[in-house]
Design an enzyme around this catalytic site. Structure first.
Site, PDB file in Angstrom:
ATOM      1  N   ASP A  20       0.788  -1.243   0.000  1.00  0.00           N
ATOM      2  CA  ASP A  20       0.000   0.000   0.000  1.00  0.00           C
ATOM      3  C   ASP A  20       0.821   1.296   0.000  1.00  0.00           C
ATOM      4  O   ASP A  20       0.440   2.268   0.665  1.00  0.00           O
ATOM      5  CB  ASP A  20      -0.948   0.015   1.205  1.00  0.00           C
ATOM      6  CG  ASP A  20      -1.836  -1.208   1.270  1.00  0.00           C
ATOM      7  OD1 ASP A  20      -1.870  -1.992   0.303  1.00  0.00           O
ATOM      8  OD2 ASP A  20      -2.504  -1.389   2.304  1.00  0.00           O
ATOM      9  N   LYS A  80      -7.345  -4.143  -2.634  1.00  0.00           N
ATOM     10  CA  LYS A  80      -7.972  -4.691  -1.442  1.00  0.00           C
ATOM     11  C   LYS A  80      -8.672  -3.587  -0.663  1.00  0.00           C
ATOM     12  O   LYS A  80      -8.407  -2.398  -0.858  1.00  0.00           O
ATOM     13  CB  LYS A  80      -6.944  -5.389  -0.547  1.00  0.00           C
ATOM     14  CG  LYS A  80      -5.885  -4.462   0.057  1.00  0.00           C
ATOM     15  CD  LYS A  80      -4.849  -5.252   0.833  1.00  0.00           C
ATOM     16  CE  LYS A  80      -3.795  -4.360   1.471  1.00  0.00           C
ATOM     17  NZ  LYS A  80      -4.306  -3.513   2.561  1.00  0.00           N
ATOM     18  N   CYS A 113      -2.143  -2.328   8.267  1.00  0.00           N
ATOM     19  CA  CYS A 113      -1.998  -3.362   7.245  1.00  0.00           C
ATOM     20  C   CYS A 113      -0.753  -4.237   7.442  1.00  0.00           C
ATOM     21  O   CYS A 113      -0.791  -5.441   7.178  1.00  0.00           O
ATOM     22  CB  CYS A 113      -1.982  -2.715   5.865  1.00  0.00           C
ATOM     23  SG  CYS A 113      -3.535  -1.885   5.479  1.00  0.00           S
TER      24      CYS A 113
END
Length: 231
Positions: A20, A80, A113
């Site tokens: 990310d 996601k 995350c």
């Protein structure tokens, strides 16, 4: 003692996860440019050594695409919404790669995350190597506590250069000269050695292990990084 228990990395047993590192986080995550720079060097090494790479993007429609300086163009991106990188698609990809037991993990945010991914991977029997100088959060307190939490759960904390050297193992490695050019460009940020227990209550000072990045708003004018310095 097993290789997994020791946390030894191998070229043929490792996968690189990049989590990310997207445009919208650029101005919110502390030391974003620095952690992306370290992750980019690990990625360059993975490409040279032909280590599989998994890249995710958290809700890219709202948070933007992976930043170009990471160097992940041409690598498939897994979109996601959950915090963990271990989506069904990523799990399927992992299953298609034989004899991989170690995951090298870089990205953001450390307490969200990165930690969720780490716990899911540990639960599935992988050993996880969290690259501390390639992971960050908006809050450095969150980052610091998350690193400690992952270590408690069984993850291995390491650095970008530490990962690269473990993957090479030997100066006689046929790719050593090519990879060594990457190492000479690495800007290592180090901190004074300080106790987590002593400093966690001082929220303007974020102290980590000696290989982590420091934000010290009170001691450094403008909150600049302390570095570069060698231990």
């Amino acid at each position: 003692m097993s290789v997994s228990r020791l946390g030894r990395l191998g070229q043929r047993s490792s996968v690189l996860f990049l989590c990310d590192m997207q445009e919208k986080f650029r101005h919110n995550v502390t030391f974003f440019n620095q952690i992306v720079s370290v992750a980019a060097r690990v990625l360059q090494t993975a490409k040279i050594l032909e280590i599989p790479v998994v890249v995710t993007e958290q809700y890219p429609k709202g948070l933007g695409l992976t930043v170009p300086e990471l160097g992940a163009d041409g690598i498939k991106k897994y979109s996601k919404t959950c915090f963990s990188m271990l989506t069904p698609e990523v799990e399927k990809e992992l299953q298609s790669i034989p004899e991989r037991q170690s995951v090298i993990l870089c990205g953001i945010e450390t307490h969200a995350c990165i930690m969720s991914t780490t716990l899911d991977l540990l639960n599935k029997g992988f050993d996880v190597h969290v690259v501390a100088d390639a992971c960050s959060s908006r809050s450095q307190v969150d980052r610091l506590v998350a690193l400690s939490r992952m270590k408690q759960s069984g993850a291995f904390l390491t650095t970008g250069e530490g990962v690269i050297l473990q993957l090479l193992q030997d100066a006689a490695h046929p790719k050593f000269r090519e990879v060594s050019r990457i190492l000479t460009k690495v800007f290592i940020l180090v901190s004074p050695i300080s106790s987590f227990a002593e400093d966690i209550s001082h929220f303007e000072h974020v102290w980590s292990w000696k290989f982590c990045i420091i934000a010290c708003q009170n001691c450094c004018p403008g909150g600049h990084l302390l570095g570069p310095r060698l231990l």
